[in-house]
Design an enzyme around this catalytic site. Structure first.
Site, mmCIF file in Angstrom:
data_model
loop_
_atom_site.group_PDB
_atom_site.id
_atom_site.type_symbol
_atom_site.label_atom_id
_atom_site.label_comp_id
_atom_site.label_asym_id
_atom_site.label_seq_id
_atom_site.Cartn_x
_atom_site.Cartn_y
_atom_site.Cartn_z
ATOM 1 N N HIS A 17 -27.693 36.941 -29.931
ATOM 2 C CA HIS A 17 -26.624 36.001 -29.547
ATOM 3 C C HIS A 17 -27.279 34.690 -29.138
ATOM 4 O O HIS A 17 -28.177 34.689 -28.289
ATOM 5 C CB HIS A 17 -25.803 36.581 -28.406
ATOM 6 C CG HIS A 17 -25.096 37.838 -28.795
ATOM 7 N ND1 HIS A 17 -23.806 37.869 -29.245
ATOM 8 C CD2 HIS A 17 -25.533 39.131 -28.854
ATOM 9 C CE1 HIS A 17 -23.460 39.117 -29.539
ATOM 10 N NE2 HIS A 17 -24.501 39.903 -29.310
ATOM 11 N N GLU A 198 -21.075 50.379 -29.049
ATOM 12 C CA GLU A 198 -21.939 50.050 -27.904
ATOM 13 C C GLU A 198 -21.246 50.628 -26.655
ATOM 14 O O GLU A 198 -21.880 51.289 -25.841
ATOM 15 C CB GLU A 198 -22.108 48.526 -27.780
ATOM 16 C CG GLU A 198 -22.949 48.067 -26.590
ATOM 17 C CD GLU A 198 -22.941 46.552 -26.381
ATOM 18 O OE1 GLU A 198 -22.072 45.866 -26.953
ATOM 19 O OE2 GLU A 198 -23.801 46.058 -25.613
HETATM 20 N N1 HPA Z 1 -22.365 42.872 -26.639
HETATM 21 C C1 HPA Z 1 -21.161 42.446 -26.978
HETATM 22 N N2 HPA Z 1 -20.833 41.165 -26.976
HETATM 23 C C2 HPA Z 1 -21.753 40.274 -26.622
HETATM 24 C C3 HPA Z 1 -23.002 40.664 -26.246
HETATM 25 C C4 HPA Z 1 -23.329 42.041 -26.256
HETATM 26 O O1 HPA Z 1 -24.454 42.435 -25.905
HETATM 27 N N3 HPA Z 1 -23.690 39.535 -25.950
HETATM 28 C C5 HPA Z 1 -22.855 38.496 -26.130
HETATM 29 N N4 HPA Z 1 -21.671 38.941 -26.549
HETATM 30 ZN ZN ZN Z 2 -24.698 41.946 -29.434
#
Ligand code: HPA
Ligand code: ZN
Length: 332
Positions: A17, A198
């Site tokens: 990111h 995630e």
């Molecule tokens: N996960 C999901 N969205 C995000 C992340 C992440 O690690 N970093 C910035 N946006």
């Molecule tokens: Zn990410």
């Protein structure tokens, strides 16, 4: 004893990111220049301070509020590439959000993108790193905002801007709410990736595959709880952008040895390795490799093979891919 991995091993990083890669000192410097008080997002030792993933997203957005002009993003790009060079990265892809660069307005976005591309050209010249951009919609900003983000991506698709994806809070909304944006990007020939698995479990990965049809999944690691899904990932050659240190730091898994990346590889899923938001998770790609070598006795040959897979999964033209593969395989 695990094998010592040469820190200079050439690496490909596909999941990064852009604002999340901003060194805290860089963001503090911008805040000072602009007289913004964001002191509450920093710890005493100068790192980013937050409690959990959801608070992380808030702190991320507070840090991003200091980035206000194309010139700020140009400077950020150089700082990010300098850090990648230290990690031995030769090719990187980064997530960019029109929401943070002109609020979804195409002409404003063009100016931000132009500034970032200029910095990327300097990075290629000075560090020998090839950088590509992936526009990401931000899930918790809602489906309505994903449409202008997709239009920004389509209007600026080219040598630098090659992909479209979605990040943010996976527990908000459903992948089917974002099909318009993904269909729009796909029809324009953009390559697709989606954050899933995630926080949202294996079902979130399934839904992302069914509704958004991406060729890569950001994280995807919770697929391990559904072995039929793991087999589907392997058979369909869906590539996972795995960020083990991010998952361990945020508590998705308690430790590197408990992380499923090794099991996923054993079941022939194509995995790649990235840092996600490295200063937020106090990691570097070199540290990730060291921790993985220790946890799973991975050798330099394992890392070379993973990097070759990452080069093959890169959202770039064939000539760039060949050039990167040659570097990784030690032929250049
Ligand atoms: N996960 C999901 N969205 C995000 C992340 C992440 O690690 N970093 C910035 N946006
Ligand atoms: Zn990410």
């Amino acid at each position: 004893m695990s094998e010592k991995i040469d820190p200079a091993l050439p690496k490909v990083e596909l999941h990064l990111h852009f604002e999340g890669a901003a060194p805290p000192a860089f963001i503090r410097g911008l805040a000072k220049e602009k007289n913004l008080d964001i002191s509450k997002i920093f710890t005493e030792d100068g790192g980013y301070a937050y409690r959990d993933f959801w608070h992380f997203l808030e702190v991320y957005e507070a840090a991003t509020s200091t980035l206000q002009t194309p010139e700020d993003f140009h400077r950020l790009c150089l700082a990010v590439l300098e850090d990648r060079a230290r990690d031995g990265v030769v090719y990187a892809e980064t997530f960019l959000s029109p929401d943070f660069c002109g609020g979804g307005d195409v002409s404003a976005w063009r100016e931000y993108l132009h500034a970032i591309e200029e910095a990327a050209a300097i990075g290629q010249r000075d560090f020998g790193i090839t950088l590509k951009g992936i526009v990401t919609a931000i899930r918790h900003f809602g489906p309505e905002k994903s449409r202008p983000a997709a239009i920004c991506a389509v209007e600026t698709k080219g040598d630098f801007l090659t992909g479209f994806g979605i990040a943010g809070d996976e527990k908000m909304h459903h992948p089917k709410d974002f099909t318009w944006a993904f269909d729009c990007a796909r029809e324009a020939g953009l390559r697709l990736t989606a954050h899933a698995g995630e926080w949202g479990g294996a079902k979130s990965v399934r839904d992302a595959l069914d509704y958004l049809k991406p060729e890569r999944i950001g994280h995807g690691v919770q697929a391990i709880d559904d072995l039929a899904l793991v087999d589907r990932l392997a058979e369909d050659r869906v590539v996972l952008e795995v960020c083990p240190g991010s998952n361990v730091f945020l508590g998705v898994y308690p430790s590197f040895p408990a992380h499923p990346v090794d099991k996923l590889r054993e079941r022939e899923v194509i995995v790649t390795l990235s840092t996600d938001d490295p200063p937020f998770f106090r990691t570097t790609l070199v540290q990730e490799y060291e921790a993985l070598a220790k946890a799973f006795s991975w050798t330099e040959a394992d890392f070379r093979a993973i990097n070759a897979d990452a080069a093959r999964a890169a959202f770039c033209d064939a000539a760039t891919k060949d050039r990167i593969l040659q570097i990784i395989e030690g032929r250049a």
